[in-house]
Design a protein around this motif. Structure first.
Motif, PDB file in Angstrom:
ATOM      1  N   ASN A  67      -0.888  18.810  65.867  1.00  0.00           N
ATOM      2  CA  ASN A  67      -1.057  19.686  67.033  1.00  0.00           C
ATOM      3  C   ASN A  67       0.021  19.419  68.076  1.00  0.00           C
ATOM      4  N   GLU A  68       0.375  18.145  68.239  1.00  0.00           N
ATOM      5  CA  GLU A  68       1.429  17.800  69.200  1.00  0.00           C
ATOM      6  C   GLU A  68       2.757  18.405  68.762  1.00  0.00           C
ATOM      7  N   LYS A  69       3.063  18.295  67.453  1.00  0.00           N
ATOM      8  CA  LYS A  69       4.303  18.886  66.939  1.00  0.00           C
ATOM      9  C   LYS A  69       4.288  20.403  67.103  1.00  0.00           C
ATOM     10  N   ARG A  70       3.135  21.027  66.850  1.00  0.00           N
ATOM     11  CA  ARG A  70       3.031  22.474  67.011  1.00  0.00           C
ATOM     12  C   ARG A  70       3.272  22.880  68.464  1.00  0.00           C
ATOM     13  N   ASP A  71       2.732  22.089  69.389  1.00  0.00           N
ATOM     14  CA  ASP A  71       2.953  22.383  70.812  1.00  0.00           C
ATOM     15  C   ASP A  71       4.430  22.279  71.165  1.00  0.00           C
ATOM     16  N   ILE A  72       5.083  21.255  70.608  1.00  0.00           N
ATOM     17  CA  ILE A  72       6.513  21.083  70.874  1.00  0.00           C
ATOM     18  C   ILE A  72       7.300  22.260  70.315  1.00  0.00           C
ATOM     19  N   ILE A  73       6.961  22.661  69.089  1.00  0.00           N
ATOM     20  CA  ILE A  73       7.653  23.795  68.463  1.00  0.00           C
ATOM     21  C   ILE A  73       7.404  25.075  69.242  1.00  0.00           C
ATOM     22  N   GLN A  74       6.145  25.286  69.677  1.00  0.00           N
ATOM     23  CA  GLN A  74       5.811  26.483  70.443  1.00  0.00           C
ATOM     24  C   GLN A  74       6.579  26.510  71.768  1.00  0.00           C
ATOM     25  N   PHE A  76       9.423  25.022  72.335  1.00  0.00           N
ATOM     26  CA  PHE A  76      10.824  25.271  72.007  1.00  0.00           C
ATOM     27  C   PHE A  76      11.058  26.752  71.727  1.00  0.00           C
ATOM     28  N   GLU A  77      10.136  27.378  70.976  1.00  0.00           N
ATOM     29  CA  GLU A  77      10.268  28.807  70.680  1.00  0.00           C
ATOM     30  C   GLU A  77      10.183  29.635  71.954  1.00  0.00           C
ATOM     31  N   ASN A  78       9.284  29.251  72.857  1.00  0.00           N
ATOM     32  CA  ASN A  78       9.175  29.977  74.132  1.00  0.00           C
ATOM     33  C   ASN A  78      10.459  29.848  74.943  1.00  0.00           C
ATOM     34  N   GLU A  79      11.021  28.624  74.934  1.00  0.00           N
ATOM     35  CA  GLU A  79      12.273  28.421  75.661  1.00  0.00           C
ATOM     36  C   GLU A  79      13.394  29.248  75.052  1.00  0.00           C
ATOM     37  N   MET A  80      13.448  29.295  73.718  1.00  0.00           N
ATOM     38  CA  MET A  80      14.476  30.081  73.043  1.00  0.00           C
ATOM     39  C   MET A  80      14.302  31.562  73.345  1.00  0.00           C
ATOM     40  N   ALA A  81      13.027  32.023  73.326  1.00  0.00           N
ATOM     41  CA  ALA A  81      12.767  33.428  73.642  1.00  0.00           C
ATOM     42  C   ALA A  81      13.175  33.738  75.077  1.00  0.00           C
ATOM     43  N   GLY A  82      12.877  32.784  75.983  1.00  0.00           N
ATOM     44  CA  GLY A  82      13.283  32.980  77.372  1.00  0.00           C
ATOM     45  C   GLY A  82      14.788  33.033  77.525  1.00  0.00           C
ATOM     46  N   ARG A  83      15.484  32.152  76.778  1.00  0.00           N
ATOM     47  CA  ARG A  83      16.940  32.167  76.838  1.00  0.00           C
ATOM     48  C   ARG A  83      17.498  33.459  76.265  1.00  0.00           C
ATOM     49  N   GLU A  84      16.917  33.924  75.147  1.00  0.00           N
ATOM     50  CA  GLU A  84      17.369  35.178  74.564  1.00  0.00           C
ATOM     51  C   GLU A  84      17.148  36.335  75.533  1.00  0.00           C
ATOM     52  N   GLN A  85      15.988  36.324  76.219  1.00  0.00           N
ATOM     53  CA  GLN A  85      15.720  37.378  77.182  1.00  0.00           C
ATOM     54  C   GLN A  85      16.689  37.308  78.352  1.00  0.00           C
ATOM     55  N   THR A  86      17.000  36.067  78.768  1.00  0.00           N
ATOM     56  CA  THR A  86      17.965  35.895  79.859  1.00  0.00           C
ATOM     57  C   THR A  86      19.332  36.424  79.461  1.00  0.00           C
ATOM     58  N   VAL A  87      19.751  36.092  78.239  1.00  0.00           N
ATOM     59  CA  VAL A  87      21.036  36.596  77.750  1.00  0.00           C
ATOM     60  C   VAL A  87      21.024  38.119  77.677  1.00  0.00           C
ATOM     61  N   ALA A  88      19.906  38.670  77.165  1.00  0.00           N
ATOM     62  CA  ALA A  88      19.796  40.132  77.076  1.00  0.00           C
ATOM     63  C   ALA A  88      19.859  40.767  78.461  1.00  0.00           C
ATOM     64  N   ASP A  89      19.211  40.113  79.442  1.00  0.00           N
ATOM     65  CA  ASP A  89      19.252  40.638  80.814  1.00  0.00           C
ATOM     66  C   ASP A  89      20.669  40.601  81.372  1.00  0.00           C
ATOM     67  N   PHE A  90      21.376  39.500  81.098  1.00  0.00           N
ATOM     68  CA  PHE A  90      22.756  39.391  81.568  1.00  0.00           C
ATOM     69  C   PHE A  90      23.638  40.460  80.912  1.00  0.00           C
ATOM     70  N   VAL A  91      23.424  40.672  79.609  1.00  0.00           N
ATOM     71  CA  VAL A  91      24.212  41.684  78.895  1.00  0.00           C
ATOM     72  C   VAL A  91      23.946  43.071  79.474  1.00  0.00           C
ATOM     73  N   GLU A  92      22.655  43.362  79.719  1.00  0.00           N
ATOM     74  CA  GLU A  92      22.304  44.664  80.283  1.00  0.00           C
ATOM     75  C   GLU A  92      22.874  44.823  81.689  1.00  0.00           C
ATOM     76  N   ARG A  93      22.796  43.748  82.469  1.00  0.00           N
ATOM     77  CA  ARG A  93      23.344  43.800  83.823  1.00  0.00           C
ATOM     78  C   ARG A  93      24.858  43.990  83.790  1.00  0.00           C
ATOM     79  N   LYS A  94      25.522  43.260  82.876  1.00  0.00           N
ATOM     80  CA  LYS A  94      26.973  43.390  82.731  1.00  0.00           C
ATOM     81  C   LYS A  94      27.339  44.820  82.335  1.00  0.00           C
ATOM     82  N   LYS A  95      26.555  45.397  81.433  1.00  0.00           N
ATOM     83  CA  LYS A  95      26.820  46.769  81.000  1.00  0.00           C
ATOM     84  C   LYS A  95      26.693  47.751  82.161  1.00  0.00           C
ATOM     85  N   LYS A  96      25.655  47.560  82.991  1.00  0.00           N
ATOM     86  CA  LYS A  96      25.468  48.442  84.143  1.00  0.00           C
ATOM     87  C   LYS A  96      26.630  48.296  85.132  1.00  0.00           C
TER      88      LYS A  96
END
Length: 233
Positions: A67-74, A76-96
Protein backbone atom coordinates in the motif's frame (compact mmCIF):
# COMPACT_ATOMS: atom_id res chain seq x y z
CA UNK A 1 -21.60 -82.32 44.68
CA UNK A 2 -22.18 -79.24 46.77
CA UNK A 3 -18.45 -78.73 47.36
CA UNK A 4 -17.74 -79.15 43.70
CA UNK A 5 -20.35 -76.55 42.82
CA UNK A 6 -18.92 -74.09 45.30
CA UNK A 7 -15.44 -74.64 43.87
CA UNK A 8 -16.65 -73.88 40.37
CA UNK A 9 -18.33 -70.69 41.52
CA UNK A 10 -15.26 -69.65 43.49
CA UNK A 11 -13.07 -70.31 40.44
CA UNK A 12 -15.30 -68.16 38.29
CA UNK A 13 -15.23 -65.36 40.84
CA UNK A 14 -11.46 -65.52 41.07
CA UNK A 15 -11.17 -65.59 37.27
CA UNK A 16 -13.34 -62.55 36.86
CA UNK A 17 -11.55 -60.77 39.67
CA UNK A 18 -8.19 -61.52 38.08
CA UNK A 19 -9.39 -60.24 34.73
CA UNK A 20 -10.66 -56.99 36.24
CA UNK A 21 -7.42 -56.50 38.15
CA UNK A 22 -5.37 -57.19 35.02
CA UNK A 23 -7.51 -54.78 32.94
CA UNK A 24 -7.22 -52.07 35.56
CA UNK A 25 -3.47 -52.49 35.64
CA UNK A 26 -3.18 -52.24 31.90
CA UNK A 27 -5.31 -49.09 31.89
CA UNK A 28 -3.21 -47.59 34.66
CA UNK A 29 -0.04 -48.44 32.80
CA UNK A 30 -1.19 -46.97 29.48
CA UNK A 31 -2.54 -43.73 31.03
CA UNK A 32 0.85 -41.90 31.14
CA UNK A 33 1.31 -42.71 27.41
CA UNK A 34 -2.00 -40.99 26.60
CA UNK A 35 -0.99 -37.90 28.58
CA UNK A 36 2.40 -37.84 26.84
CA UNK A 37 0.73 -38.17 23.43
CA UNK A 38 -1.61 -35.27 24.15
CA UNK A 39 1.34 -33.13 25.26
CA UNK A 40 3.14 -33.82 21.97
CA UNK A 41 0.07 -32.95 19.95
CA UNK A 42 -0.36 -29.74 21.93
CA UNK A 43 3.25 -28.78 21.28
CA UNK A 44 2.82 -29.39 17.55
CA UNK A 45 -0.42 -27.43 17.50
CA UNK A 46 1.22 -24.56 19.37
CA UNK A 47 4.15 -24.63 16.93
CA UNK A 48 1.89 -24.47 13.89
CA UNK A 49 -0.24 -21.76 15.47
CA UNK A 50 2.89 -19.68 16.02
CA UNK A 51 3.98 -20.26 12.44
CA UNK A 52 0.53 -19.22 11.25
CA UNK A 53 0.64 -16.06 13.37
CA UNK A 54 4.11 -15.27 12.03
CA UNK A 55 2.89 -15.72 8.46
CA UNK A 56 -0.15 -13.52 9.09
CA UNK A 57 2.06 -10.81 10.60
CA UNK A 58 4.43 -11.06 7.64
CA UNK A 59 1.51 -10.88 5.21
CA UNK A 60 0.23 -7.79 6.99
CA UNK A 61 3.68 -6.23 6.80
CA UNK A 62 3.86 -6.99 3.08
CA UNK A 63 0.37 -5.55 2.52
CA UNK A 64 1.38 -2.37 4.35
CA UNK A 65 4.53 -2.11 2.24
CA UNK A 66 2.50 -2.71 -0.93
CA UNK A 67 0.00 0.00 0.00
CA UNK A 68 2.88 2.36 0.77
CA UNK A 69 4.44 1.64 -2.64
CA UNK A 70 1.07 2.16 -4.32
CA UNK A 71 0.71 5.52 -2.58
CA UNK A 72 4.17 6.52 -3.75
CA UNK A 73 3.38 5.46 -7.32
CA UNK A 74 0.02 7.27 -7.23
CA UNK A 75 1.71 10.41 -5.93
CA UNK A 76 4.34 10.16 -8.66
CA UNK A 77 1.65 9.67 -11.33
CA UNK A 78 -0.27 12.68 -10.01
CA UNK A 79 2.89 14.77 -10.10
CA UNK A 80 3.61 13.63 -13.66
CA UNK A 81 0.03 14.41 -14.70
CA UNK A 82 0.35 17.83 -13.09
CA UNK A 83 3.61 18.46 -14.90
CA UNK A 84 2.09 17.34 -18.20
CA UNK A 85 -0.86 19.66 -17.62
CA UNK A 86 1.52 22.49 -16.76
CA UNK A 87 3.47 21.88 -19.95
CA UNK A 88 0.23 21.73 -21.94
CA UNK A 89 -0.87 25.02 -20.36
CA UNK A 90 2.45 26.64 -21.24
CA UNK A 91 2.20 25.35 -24.82
CA UNK A 92 -1.35 26.67 -25.14
CA UNK A 93 -0.35 30.00 -23.64
CA UNK A 94 2.67 30.22 -25.96
CA UNK A 95 0.43 29.47 -28.93
CA UNK A 96 -2.00 32.24 -27.93
CA UNK A 97 0.85 34.69 -27.48
CA UNK A 98 2.25 33.71 -30.87
CA UNK A 99 -1.16 34.31 -32.42
CA UNK A 100 -1.46 37.71 -30.80
CA UNK A 101 2.10 38.56 -31.81
CA UNK A 102 1.43 37.56 -35.40
CA UNK A 103 3.93 34.70 -35.43
CA UNK A 104 1.32 32.12 -36.46
CA UNK A 105 -2.08 32.37 -38.21
CA UNK A 106 -5.19 33.12 -36.19
CA UNK A 107 -8.89 32.73 -36.83
CA UNK A 108 -12.19 33.52 -35.17
CA UNK A 109 -15.29 35.68 -35.32
CA UNK A 110 -15.10 39.41 -35.78
CA UNK A 111 -15.93 42.32 -38.07
CA UNK A 112 -14.85 43.57 -41.46
CA UNK A 113 -14.73 47.29 -42.28
CA UNK A 114 -14.16 48.49 -45.83
CA UNK A 115 -13.02 52.10 -46.23
CA UNK A 116 -13.27 53.52 -49.75
CA UNK A 117 -12.58 56.88 -51.32
CA UNK A 118 -15.67 58.87 -52.07
CA UNK A 119 -17.27 57.97 -55.37
CA UNK A 120 -18.27 61.59 -55.98
CA UNK A 121 -15.87 64.52 -55.85
CA UNK A 122 -17.27 67.96 -56.68
CA UNK A 123 -15.21 69.95 -59.18
CA UNK A 124 -14.66 72.84 -56.81
CA UNK A 125 -13.47 70.60 -53.92
CA UNK A 126 -10.02 69.28 -53.08
CA UNK A 127 -9.47 65.59 -53.87
CA UNK A 128 -7.70 65.03 -50.56
CA UNK A 129 -10.95 65.79 -48.77
CA UNK A 130 -12.61 62.77 -50.41
CA UNK A 131 -10.03 60.04 -50.00
CA UNK A 132 -9.01 57.78 -47.14
CA UNK A 133 -6.06 58.93 -45.06
CA UNK A 134 -3.95 57.18 -42.43
CA UNK A 135 -5.80 59.07 -39.69
CA UNK A 136 -9.02 57.33 -40.72
CA UNK A 137 -7.37 53.93 -40.41
CA UNK A 138 -5.85 54.89 -37.07
CA UNK A 139 -9.27 55.94 -35.74
CA UNK A 140 -10.83 52.63 -36.74
CA UNK A 141 -7.91 50.55 -35.40
CA UNK A 142 -7.78 52.42 -32.07
CA UNK A 143 -11.51 51.92 -31.56
CA UNK A 144 -11.21 48.21 -32.37
CA UNK A 145 -8.36 47.77 -29.90
CA UNK A 146 -10.31 49.64 -27.22
CA UNK A 147 -13.27 47.30 -27.86
CA UNK A 148 -11.11 44.23 -27.26
CA UNK A 149 -9.95 43.18 -30.71
CA UNK A 150 -7.46 40.31 -30.46
CA UNK A 151 -5.97 40.71 -33.93
CA UNK A 152 -6.24 43.25 -36.77
CA UNK A 153 -5.24 43.13 -40.41
CA UNK A 154 -5.27 45.70 -43.22
CA UNK A 155 -5.85 44.22 -46.66
CA UNK A 156 -4.76 40.86 -45.21
CA UNK A 157 -1.54 42.20 -43.67
CA UNK A 158 -1.29 41.79 -39.91
CA UNK A 159 -1.25 45.04 -37.99
CA UNK A 160 0.77 44.95 -34.76
CA UNK A 161 1.22 47.42 -31.94
CA UNK A 162 4.59 48.44 -33.35
CA UNK A 163 3.28 48.78 -36.90
CA UNK A 164 3.30 52.16 -38.65
CA UNK A 165 0.91 53.53 -41.25
CA UNK A 166 1.72 56.30 -43.72
CA UNK A 167 -0.31 57.92 -46.44
CA UNK A 168 1.46 58.30 -49.80
CA UNK A 169 -0.88 59.91 -52.25
CA UNK A 170 -3.69 57.51 -53.14
CA UNK A 171 -2.09 54.56 -51.34
CA UNK A 172 -1.51 53.59 -47.73
CA UNK A 173 1.80 52.14 -46.59
CA UNK A 174 1.71 49.64 -43.70
CA UNK A 175 5.11 48.68 -42.36
CA UNK A 176 6.66 49.59 -45.71
CA UNK A 177 4.12 47.69 -47.82
CA UNK A 178 1.79 49.73 -50.03
CA UNK A 179 -1.93 49.08 -50.27
CA UNK A 180 -4.32 50.81 -52.68
CA UNK A 181 -7.90 51.68 -51.80
CA UNK A 182 -10.30 50.27 -50.84
CA UNK A 183 -8.84 49.40 -47.47
CA UNK A 184 -10.27 46.30 -45.82
CA UNK A 185 -9.76 46.26 -42.07
CA UNK A 186 -10.53 42.92 -40.39
CA UNK A 187 -10.61 42.43 -36.64
CA UNK A 188 -11.01 39.23 -34.61
CA UNK A 189 -12.94 39.48 -31.37
CA UNK A 190 -16.51 39.63 -30.09
CA UNK A 191 -18.31 40.63 -33.28
CA UNK A 192 -21.26 42.22 -31.47
CA UNK A 193 -19.04 44.33 -29.22
CA UNK A 194 -16.73 45.42 -32.04
CA UNK A 195 -19.60 46.31 -34.35
CA UNK A 196 -21.50 48.25 -31.70
CA UNK A 197 -18.38 50.13 -30.62
CA UNK A 198 -17.71 51.40 -34.13
CA UNK A 199 -21.35 52.16 -34.84
CA UNK A 200 -22.04 54.37 -31.81
CA UNK A 201 -23.83 57.66 -32.40
CA UNK A 202 -21.20 60.28 -33.25
CA UNK A 203 -18.69 57.51 -33.13
CA UNK A 204 -16.02 56.42 -35.59
CA UNK A 205 -18.35 55.53 -38.45
CA UNK A 206 -20.19 58.86 -38.23
CA UNK A 207 -16.86 60.69 -38.27
CA UNK A 208 -15.74 58.77 -41.34
CA UNK A 209 -18.94 59.60 -43.15
CA UNK A 210 -18.51 63.26 -42.23
CA UNK A 211 -15.05 63.09 -43.81
CA UNK A 212 -16.59 61.81 -47.06
CA UNK A 213 -15.22 58.28 -46.55
CA UNK A 214 -17.46 55.48 -47.70
CA UNK A 215 -17.86 52.81 -44.99
CA UNK A 216 -19.16 49.26 -45.32
CA UNK A 217 -19.14 47.26 -42.09
CA UNK A 218 -20.25 43.63 -41.56
CA UNK A 219 -20.00 40.92 -38.93
CA UNK A 220 -18.20 37.72 -39.82
CA UNK A 221 -18.39 34.38 -38.04
CA UNK A 222 -15.05 33.19 -39.39
CA UNK A 223 -12.12 35.49 -40.11
CA UNK A 224 -8.73 34.02 -40.94
CA UNK A 225 -5.49 36.01 -40.70
CA UNK A 226 -2.09 34.95 -41.90
CA UNK A 227 1.04 35.21 -39.79
CA UNK A 228 2.97 38.44 -39.80
CA UNK A 229 5.32 38.66 -42.78
CA UNK A 230 9.00 38.15 -41.97
CA UNK A 231 9.83 41.30 -43.92
CA UNK A 232 7.63 43.42 -41.66
CA UNK A 233 9.11 45.60 -38.94
Amino acid sequence: MKRRGKSVILSLVLLVSGFLISYSYQQTKSSPQMVQLNDSQWEKEYFYQQRLLDMENRNKQLRDELNEKRDIIQKFENEMAGREQTVADFVERKKKLQMLNGEIPIQGEGVEIVLSDSGYIPDEEQVNQYIVHETHLHNVINELLSAGAKAIAINGQRYMKDSYIACTGPVITVDGIQHPAPFVITAIGDSDVLYSSLNLTRGVVDQLLNDNVEVDMTKNNQIEMKARLSTEG
